[in-house]
Design a protein around this motif. Structure first.
Motif, PDB file in Angstrom:
ATOM      1  N   ILE A 117      53.323   1.444  28.192  1.00 56.25           N
ATOM      2  CA  ILE A 117      51.928   1.704  27.810  1.00 56.25           C
ATOM      3  C   ILE A 117      51.790   1.715  26.289  1.00 56.25           C
ATOM      4  O   ILE A 117      50.845   1.146  25.731  1.00 56.25           O
ATOM      5  N   ILE A 118      52.760   2.340  25.614  1.00 59.59           N
ATOM      6  CA  ILE A 118      52.730   2.383  24.143  1.00 59.59           C
ATOM      7  C   ILE A 118      52.787   0.964  23.575  1.00 59.59           C
ATOM      8  O   ILE A 118      51.997   0.602  22.694  1.00 59.59           O
ATOM      9  N   GLY A 119      53.703   0.150  24.093  1.00 59.72           N
ATOM     10  CA  GLY A 119      53.841  -1.232  23.621  1.00 59.72           C
ATOM     11  C   GLY A 119      52.588  -2.048  23.862  1.00 59.72           C
ATOM     12  O   GLY A 119      52.162  -2.834  22.998  1.00 59.72           O
ATOM     13  N   GLU A 120      51.969  -1.855  25.027  1.00 59.24           N
ATOM     14  CA  GLU A 120      50.743  -2.587  25.357  1.00 59.24           C
ATOM     15  C   GLU A 120      49.599  -2.178  24.438  1.00 59.24           C
ATOM     16  O   GLU A 120      48.853  -3.039  23.942  1.00 59.24           O
ATOM     17  N   MET A 121      49.453  -0.882  24.184  1.00 63.67           N
ATOM     18  CA  MET A 121      48.372  -0.412  23.311  1.00 63.67           C
ATOM     19  C   MET A 121      48.562  -0.911  21.880  1.00 63.67           C
ATOM     20  O   MET A 121      47.577  -1.226  21.189  1.00 63.67           O
ATOM     21  N   ARG A 122      49.805  -1.014  21.431  1.00 60.58           N
ATOM     22  CA  ARG A 122      50.067  -1.469  20.062  1.00 60.58           C
ATOM     23  C   ARG A 122      49.712  -2.942  19.857  1.00 60.58           C
ATOM     24  O   ARG A 122      49.603  -3.411  18.726  1.00 60.58           O
ATOM     25  N   THR A 123      49.540  -3.698  20.962  1.00 58.70           N
ATOM     26  CA  THR A 123      49.162  -5.114  20.832  1.00 58.70           C
ATOM     27  C   THR A 123      47.683  -5.279  20.505  1.00 58.70           C
ATOM     28  O   THR A 123      47.263  -6.348  20.058  1.00 58.70           O
ATOM     29  N   SER A 124      46.878  -4.234  20.749  1.00 58.57           N
ATOM     30  CA  SER A 124      45.448  -4.332  20.440  1.00 58.57           C
ATOM     31  C   SER A 124      45.232  -4.070  18.949  1.00 58.57           C
ATOM     32  O   SER A 124      46.011  -3.369  18.301  1.00 58.57           O
ATOM     33  N   SER A 132      44.140   0.189  10.689  1.00 63.08           N
ATOM     34  CA  SER A 132      43.236  -0.254  11.754  1.00 63.08           C
ATOM     35  C   SER A 132      42.880   0.901  12.680  1.00 63.08           C
ATOM     36  O   SER A 132      41.736   1.023  13.132  1.00 63.08           O
ATOM     37  N   PHE A 133      43.857   1.754  12.938  1.00 64.76           N
ATOM     38  CA  PHE A 133      43.621   2.876  13.846  1.00 64.76           C
ATOM     39  C   PHE A 133      42.628   3.863  13.248  1.00 64.76           C
ATOM     40  O   PHE A 133      41.654   4.252  13.905  1.00 64.76           O
ATOM     41  N   GLN A 134      42.845   4.266  12.004  1.00 65.04           N
ATOM     42  CA  GLN A 134      41.952   5.236  11.369  1.00 65.04           C
ATOM     43  C   GLN A 134      40.543   4.660  11.219  1.00 65.04           C
ATOM     44  O   GLN A 134      39.545   5.364  11.433  1.00 65.04           O
ATOM     45  N   TYR A 135      40.476   3.389  10.884  1.00 71.97           N
ATOM     46  CA  TYR A 135      39.177   2.710  10.777  1.00 71.97           C
ATOM     47  C   TYR A 135      38.457   2.730  12.124  1.00 71.97           C
ATOM     48  O   TYR A 135      37.249   3.031  12.196  1.00 71.97           O
ATOM     49  N   ILE A 169      43.429   4.647  26.469  1.00 75.04           N
ATOM     50  CA  ILE A 169      44.444   4.228  27.431  1.00 75.04           C
ATOM     51  C   ILE A 169      43.833   4.119  28.822  1.00 75.04           C
ATOM     52  O   ILE A 169      44.072   3.148  29.551  1.00 75.04           O
ATOM     53  N   VAL A 170      43.038   5.123  29.196  1.00 72.77           N
ATOM     54  CA  VAL A 170      42.398   5.132  30.529  1.00 72.77           C
ATOM     55  C   VAL A 170      41.507   3.906  30.696  1.00 72.77           C
ATOM     56  O   VAL A 170      41.499   3.266  31.757  1.00 72.77           O
ATOM     57  N   ARG A 171      40.763   3.556  29.642  1.00 70.83           N
ATOM     58  CA  ARG A 171      39.885   2.383  29.732  1.00 70.83           C
ATOM     59  C   ARG A 171      40.675   1.077  29.739  1.00 70.83           C
ATOM     60  O   ARG A 171      40.265   0.095  30.355  1.00 70.83           O
ATOM     61  N   HIS A 172      41.817   1.070  29.062  1.00 73.77           N
ATOM     62  CA  HIS A 172      42.625  -0.151  28.963  1.00 73.77           C
ATOM     63  C   HIS A 172      43.337  -0.477  30.271  1.00 73.77           C
ATOM     64  O   HIS A 172      43.577  -1.632  30.582  1.00 73.77           O
ATOM     65  N   PHE A 173      43.686   0.583  31.018  1.00 73.90           N
ATOM     66  CA  PHE A 173      44.410   0.382  32.276  1.00 73.90           C
ATOM     67  C   PHE A 173      43.528   0.828  33.443  1.00 73.90           C
ATOM     68  O   PHE A 173      43.579   1.987  33.853  1.00 73.90           O
ATOM     69  N   PRO A 174      42.737  -0.089  33.987  1.00 81.18           N
ATOM     70  CA  PRO A 174      41.861   0.283  35.107  1.00 81.18           C
ATOM     71  C   PRO A 174      42.680   0.662  36.334  1.00 81.18           C
ATOM     72  O   PRO A 174      43.826   0.223  36.492  1.00 81.18           O
ATOM     73  N   LEU A 274      54.564  11.048  33.317  1.00 81.38           N
ATOM     74  CA  LEU A 274      55.463  10.223  32.513  1.00 81.38           C
ATOM     75  C   LEU A 274      56.429  11.091  31.700  1.00 81.38           C
ATOM     76  O   LEU A 274      56.105  12.195  31.282  1.00 81.38           O
ATOM     77  N   HIS A 275      57.634  10.569  31.481  1.00 82.81           N
ATOM     78  CA  HIS A 275      58.629  11.282  30.676  1.00 82.81           C
ATOM     79  C   HIS A 275      58.300  11.175  29.188  1.00 82.81           C
ATOM     80  O   HIS A 275      58.623  12.066  28.411  1.00 82.81           O
ATOM     81  N   VAL A 276      57.680  10.058  28.789  1.00 87.08           N
ATOM     82  CA  VAL A 276      57.260   9.861  27.402  1.00 87.08           C
ATOM     83  C   VAL A 276      55.733   9.905  27.369  1.00 87.08           C
ATOM     84  O   VAL A 276      55.075   9.168  28.090  1.00 87.08           O
ATOM     85  N   ASN A 277      55.170  10.794  26.551  1.00 89.13           N
ATOM     86  CA  ASN A 277      53.725  10.961  26.470  1.00 89.13           C
ATOM     87  C   ASN A 277      53.133   9.927  25.506  1.00 89.13           C
ATOM     88  O   ASN A 277      53.312  10.046  24.286  1.00 89.13           O
ATOM     89  N   PRO A 278      52.428   8.899  26.011  1.00 87.08           N
ATOM     90  CA  PRO A 278      51.930   7.822  25.143  1.00 87.08           C
ATOM     91  C   PRO A 278      51.000   8.300  24.034  1.00 87.08           C
ATOM     92  O   PRO A 278      51.119   7.844  22.891  1.00 87.08           O
ATOM     93  N   GLN A 279      50.069   9.236  24.357  1.00 90.82           N
ATOM     94  CA  GLN A 279      49.122   9.658  23.314  1.00 90.82           C
ATOM     95  C   GLN A 279      49.815  10.420  22.198  1.00 90.82           C
ATOM     96  O   GLN A 279      49.456  10.268  21.021  1.00 90.82           O
TER      97      GLN A 279
END
Length: 427
Positions: A117-124, A132-135, A169-174, A274-279
């Protein structure tokens, strides 16, 4: 606690380390040893009660007498099969799959899904860089134009941003999206089948040694419950060659109910297990330490958490950080860079509200670096926010509204967005 494992002393040690880290990074709170001890007693006391419940639940689950009673019917059926020389191959293959392999596969998927999930979110684009994130966060706030959200963002920065990430994340993964789960599930099935084939080529004296070889081949990937494995081994006289054939078939059949489970489980539930918390990981990567300027609440831009000095290039009007003029109680619109270049003092909470010169702010906040520059001004973005919500901020902070320059009141939402793009070098 969600993992339902047993308590370990390192849990309290980790909590104490977290408290120490928070106190270290919030030295402006001005705590003493009595407060620190009291705080640790309070937090650890609450945690201890929860851990006690977790420990008792674990002991009950692992209680030998309870486990024996739970498996009583299975042991009786196995005993009858052995006594009557009944072929156990299919039955034992199903049991090994359901009790040992299936939980291990599900656990592997949960351990792998966080980094996916972390890797997928970083592609956006929003999550590609810190800038980009702070903006994106600030642009989203501007689009909503809601005082409560601005106030939450300023006063509860880490909490607000993590919730923002969670919602993204919730919106990205329906719901029903199982691409990553399917990849890991198929990978596990392939690994198990390979382990079975390799075990068949080795000399195994009995079924017990055959299963041990299979488990050994999977040790780098799957964590198989030793309790379940031990119960499976009791009264087992299945033929290993027939067992291997049935096991291959059972593993193939195991995949479908897991697919269905992954499909009907919503993303919010998945994130909790999850064992790793994406947020949390995305926050630490894209925000860093999460510290805010003690005067205007602008976030530190140093990146990571290992730095010893905090700084930000985009200071805000100090009214946003609750600062007001002591003689009029009006919110202050000046920014930190100009104030540390002046002869003005601030009332220092750490010194019982005694005046302290801005020029010597590092005596109070030694880990913050604010370069003095009287020519700097707040960005049009924050001028727009303060001008629009001046009365609301004043009411929230129990102060009087700031004296807003007329030029600030003329800044439109479009100009605020243009200012934001300029600040973060967005084309």
């Amino acid at each position: 606690m969600k993992r339902k494992s047993n308590y370990h002393d390192t849990y309290i040690e980790e909590i104490l380390n977290m408290i120490d880290e928070r106190l270290k990074n919030n030295q402006e709170v001005g705590t003493d040893i009595t407060f620190e001890v009291s705080l640790k007693q309070h937090i650890c006391g609450d945690a201890a009660r929860r851990f006690q419940k977790m420990h008792e639940d674990f002991i009950q689950k692992k209680d030998p007498y309870r486990c024996l009673n739970k498996n009583k019917g299975k042991f009786l059926a196995d005993f009858k099969d052995v006594f009557h020389n009944v072929d156990q191959c299919q039955k034992k293959a199903e049991e090994f799959t359901d009790r040992c392999l299936k939980p291990a596969v599900e656990d592997f998927v949960n351990r792998s899904l966080g980094p996916d999930i972390i890797g997928e979110m970083r592609t956006s684009e929003e999550f590609s860089t810190r800038t980009s994130f702070q903006y994106s966060v600030l642009l989203d706030l501007l689009s909503k134009d809601d005082f409560k959200k601005y106030q939450s963002f300023i006063s509860s920065y880490e909490k607000y941003v993590k919730k923002w990430i969670f919602n993204k994340i919730v919106r990205h993964f329906p719901n029903g999206s199982t691409t990553f789960e399917e990849q890991h599930l198929q990978s596990c099935v392939n690994s198990i089948n390979n382990a079975i084939q390799k075990a068949k080529t080795e000399k195994c004296d009995n079924l017990k040694s055959f299963v041990e070889v299979v488990c050994q081949k999977l040790v780098d990937k799957l964590v198989i419950s030793q309790d379940a494995l031990g119960a499976f081994m009791i009264l087992n006289n299945a033929d290993q060659e027939q067992f291997a054939r049935w096991l291959t078939e059972c593993v193939t059949e195991m995949a479908q109910p897991l697919r269905e489970k992954f499909k009907i489980t919503d993303i919010q539930t998945k994130l909790q297990s999850l064992h790793v918390n994406p947020q949390n990981e995305l926050f630490n990567t894209l925000i860093g330490c999460g510290k805010q300027c003690p005067f205007c609440k602008a976030p530190c831009e140093a990146g990571g958490t290992a730095h010893t000095e905090h700084f930000t290039s985009l200071h805000r009007p100090q009214a946003l950080g609750t600062y007001r003029w002591s003689d009029t109680e009006k919110l202050c619109i000046d920014i930190c860079s100009s104030l540390v270049n002046s002869d003005i003092s601030f009332l220092c909470i750490e010194r019982e509200d005694q005046p302290h010169p801005y020029k010597r702010y590092r005596e109070i906040y030694p880990d913050w670096k604010i370069p003095p520059d009287a020519s700097l001004q707040a960005s049009d973005y924050w001028k727009y926010v303060l001008a629009k919500f001046n009365d609301e901020f004043a009411a929230e902070y129990n102060a009087k509204p700031a004296d807003i320059p007329e030029a600030w009141k003329e800044i439109t939402k479009e100009k605020a967005e243009a200012s934001l793009k300029e600040s973060f070098l967005i084309k």
